[in-house]
Design a protein around this motif. Structure first.
Motif, short mmCIF file in Angstrom:
data_model
loop_
_atom_site.label_atom_id
_atom_site.label_comp_id
_atom_site.label_asym_id
_atom_site.label_seq_id
_atom_site.Cartn_x
_atom_site.Cartn_y
_atom_site.Cartn_z
N LEU A 1 0.80 -1.27 0.08
CA LEU A 1 0.38 -0.13 -0.06
C LEU A 1 1.14 1.37 0.15
N ARG A 2 2.18 1.19 0.27
CA ARG A 2 3.25 2.27 1.02
C ARG A 2 2.87 2.83 -0.50
N GLY A 3 3.52 1.95 -1.11
CA GLY A 3 4.77 1.90 -3.16
C GLY A 3 3.45 2.06 -3.88
N LEU A 4 2.08 1.87 -3.77
CA LEU A 4 1.00 2.26 -4.58
C LEU A 4 0.59 3.23 -4.02
N LEU A 5 0.54 3.89 -2.88
CA LEU A 5 0.02 5.26 -2.49
C LEU A 5 1.59 6.63 -3.35
N THR A 6 2.78 5.86 -2.49
CA THR A 6 4.24 6.91 -3.36
C THR A 6 3.45 7.05 -5.08
N GLN A 7 3.38 5.59 -5.84
CA GLN A 7 2.92 6.09 -6.74
C GLN A 7 2.04 6.75 -7.31
N GLU B 1 -7.00 8.73 -5.57
CA GLU B 1 -6.67 7.51 -5.51
C GLU B 1 -5.82 7.20 -4.02
N ALA B 2 -4.62 8.22 -4.22
CA ALA B 2 -3.78 8.10 -3.24
C ALA B 2 -4.73 8.29 -2.11
N LEU B 3 -5.66 8.86 -1.85
CA LEU B 3 -6.77 8.80 -0.37
C LEU B 3 -7.16 7.85 -0.63
N GLN B 4 -7.46 6.85 -1.49
CA GLN B 4 -8.36 5.65 -1.00
C GLN B 4 -6.81 5.15 -0.20
N LEU B 5 -6.35 4.85 -1.01
CA LEU B 5 -4.89 3.55 -0.56
C LEU B 5 -4.17 4.88 1.17
N ALA B 6 -4.09 5.78 0.98
CA ALA B 6 -3.67 5.80 2.60
C ALA B 6 -4.64 5.55 3.57
N ARG B 7 -5.49 5.59 3.08
CA ARG B 7 -6.83 5.42 4.34
C ARG B 7 -6.87 4.09 4.51
N ARG B 8 -6.30 2.82 3.43
CA ARG B 8 -6.89 1.68 3.43
C ARG B 8 -5.10 1.63 4.61
N ALA B 9 -4.12 1.96 4.18
CA ALA B 9 -2.95 2.09 5.10
C ALA B 9 -3.16 2.31 6.50
N ARG B 10 -4.10 3.34 7.03
CA ARG B 10 -4.22 3.73 8.10
C ARG B 10 -4.61 2.54 9.08
N ALA B 11 -5.38 1.82 8.01
CA ALA B 11 -6.61 0.40 8.35
C ALA B 11 -5.26 -0.32 9.24
N LEU B 12 -4.44 -0.72 8.37
CA LEU B 12 -3.38 -1.18 9.32
C LEU B 12 -3.11 -1.36 9.92
N GLN B 13 -1.88 0.44 9.71
CA GLN B 13 -1.02 0.79 10.58
C GLN B 13 -1.59 1.74 11.09
N ALA C 1 0.51 12.22 8.10
CA ALA C 1 0.44 13.61 7.90
C ALA C 1 0.13 13.33 6.29
N THR C 2 0.91 12.09 5.64
CA THR C 2 0.26 11.59 4.51
C THR C 2 -1.23 12.04 4.04
N LEU C 3 -2.02 11.61 5.18
CA LEU C 3 -3.38 11.35 4.95
C LEU C 3 -4.46 12.38 5.33
N TYR C 4 -3.00 13.26 6.33
CA TYR C 4 -4.24 14.93 6.76
C TYR C 4 -4.29 15.54 5.37
N ASP C 5 -2.92 15.47 4.58
CA ASP C 5 -2.60 16.62 3.70
C ASP C 5 -4.27 16.09 2.45
N LEU C 6 -4.21 14.53 2.09
CA LEU C 6 -4.40 14.07 1.14
C LEU C 6 -6.25 14.87 1.65
N GLU C 7 -6.17 14.91 2.63
CA GLU C 7 -7.84 15.32 2.96
C GLU C 7 -8.46 16.32 2.98
N ALA C 8 -7.24 17.39 3.27
CA ALA C 8 -7.01 19.09 2.69
C ALA C 8 -7.08 19.38 1.70
#
Length: 451
Positions: free
Chosen positions: A155-161, A170-182, A190-197
């Motif tokens: 997920l981190r790799g796909l998020l970076t891509q 797509e980045a926002l969806q991936l970041a939320r999936r990653a937060r569910a894991l960690q 920090a990344t998720l906050y920036d994407l949501e903003a």
């Protein structure tokens, strides 16, 4: 010491047994196959012990011979594994060094030697990224999602891509999936906050921001500023939906959080005027002016005093001068309101005081306006406009990442979409000029440097 005592104890037992055998000699008689064998018990015991020893050695020899093939296979696998880890290490070093061909080569070698897909897939994906092969990198990262132990890395790799290609949805969806894991990973928060903003999901961004501050991903002071901006954007959103009470409440919270933040004070003052609270609005501007004199506050103050006649407005504007008597913005604000009231002498006096503090393009234009309005002197006005053309650009709301200039403050840059990136400063590079719209405006890129 204990080992020595134990040795002497065993030696004493052996000696005692030998003495007992000597003192109690017995005989052993064996009849087998027509033969009679007779000997002493001691000799028979020694023969038995020797036979047991020979049998044990024979067993170990046979066992060793039988196990030789498996030992050879284990040794071969160990060497193969060692070579695989060496290739993996060399691949990681190549990635760090930016050597894409070597990284790709070592990734293939490690994949052939090691039966550890998580490690080799990660190296392969990083090597593909290094070579610019986004398709291959996405395939590797997607394959990593199938294993629980590598899902977060995938997920981190796909998020970076996704961030790299600008696909924020797509980045926002991936970041939320990653937060569910960690859920407590600092960089992810920090990344998720920036994407949501950037997506304008202000309520979610505010919650994520609080988590990011608690996790240490965002400094407390920066977090305070970001939350102020989020509250202002929530105020704008509430106003667009016709919820004036919520708009005023969010603006008040933003101002309470950052009393010296000009956009918050200006926004609160205007909403208070709309709610019929002119006196409270005036006090908000006056208190903030003491900390941060600014043209936006002067404009808001003019709206607060809109119901008064021009001469009364001039007298009331003098309160701003008492809050910051030596600031250029105080004299410019008084000069502008005096021009509107046609108090030419007072306007000229404040313009001259401002000119002594800090000449500026805006100031020269006000001098030109004064010459036209008071004396109808076009020649003098043209001289002032020539000075304005040669003067440095006036400060404006400028985006730090892309240097775009907005006519009005907003939480989002209308050009690059960055959140909380507008600073009040003079632009020095080629810029984008945006229409007002609270950060959501369309932009047209200027092709030449700002004079």
């Amino acid at each position: 010491m204990i080992r020595a005592l134990w040795f002497f104890l065993k030696l004493a037992v052996v000696i005692a047994a030998a003495i007992w055998l000597v003192e109690h000699p017995g005989s052993v008689r064996v009849n087998m196959l027509g033969y009679a064998i007779e000997t002493s018990f001691t000799v028979a015991l020694l023969i038995g012990l020797v036979a047991l020893g020979v049998a044990a050695l024979g067993y170990r020899l046979i066992r060793s011979v039988l196990r030789t093939p498996s030992r050879i296979r284990r040794h071969s696998r160990a060497r193969k594994r060692e070579r695989g880890y060496r290739a993996l290490t060399q691949g990681m070093v190549a990635v760090a060094a930016g050597d894409a061909p070597t990284a790709r080569k070592m990734a293939r070698k490690a994949d052939g030697l090691l039966n550890e897909p998580p490690l080799t897939m990660l190296l392969s994906a990083q090597a593909a990224q290094l070579q610019g092969d986004d398709r291959a990198a996405n395939e590797y990262f997607t394959a990593m999602l199938e294993r629980p132990e590598t899902a977060f890395l995938g997920l981190r790799g796909l998020l970076t891509q996704a961030i790299k290609t600008g696909d924020r949805v797509e980045a926002l969806q991936l970041a939320r999936r990653a937060r569910a894991l960690q859920p407590n990973t600092p960089w992810l928060l920090a990344t998720l906050y920036d994407l949501e903003a950037r997506a304008g999901d202000w309520a979610s961004a505010e919650g994520t921001l609080q988590q990011a501050i608690q996790a240490g991903a965002i400094p407390t002071e920066d977090g305070r500023r970001h939350r102020t901006v989020l509250l202002l954007e929530r105020s704008f959103e509430a106003e667009r939906r016709g919820r004036s009470d919520n708009a005023l409440s969010h603006a008040q919270s933003a101002h309470d959080l950052s009393p010296g933040f000009v956009p918050a004070a200006a926004r609160l003052a205007r909403l208070m005027v709309a709610a019929g609270k002119q006196k409270a609005a005036a006090k908000v501007v006056e208190r903030t002016w003491r900390q941060s004199p600014h043209p936006d506050l002067a404009d808001a103050y003019r709206e607060v005093l809109g119901s008064y006649d021009p001469l009364t407005r001039v007298k009331l504007f003098e309160k701003l001068l008492t809050q910051a008597p030596n600031h250029v913005e105080s004299h410019i604000a008084l000069a502008r309101i005096a021009l509107e009231a046609q108090l030419w002498g007072e306007a000229r006096d404040h313009l001259n005081r401002a000119l002594a503090i800090e000449p500026s393009r805006r100031l020269y234009r006000l001098f030109a306006e004064l010459e036209r309005s008071e004396r109808h002197d076009e020649a003098a006005a043209r001289d002032w406009m020539a000075k304005a053309a040669a003067a440095p650009a006036d400060p404006a709301w400028t985006c730090a990442p892309c240097h775009a200039v907005s006519q009005a403050w907003g939480g989002l840059c209308g050009h690059c979409g960055a959140f909380d990136s507008l600073d009040w400063k003079a632009p020095t590079l080629a810029v984008s000029l945006m229409e007002p719209g609270h950060g959501h405006a369309h932009a047209a890129i200027a092709k030449s440097p700002v004079a």
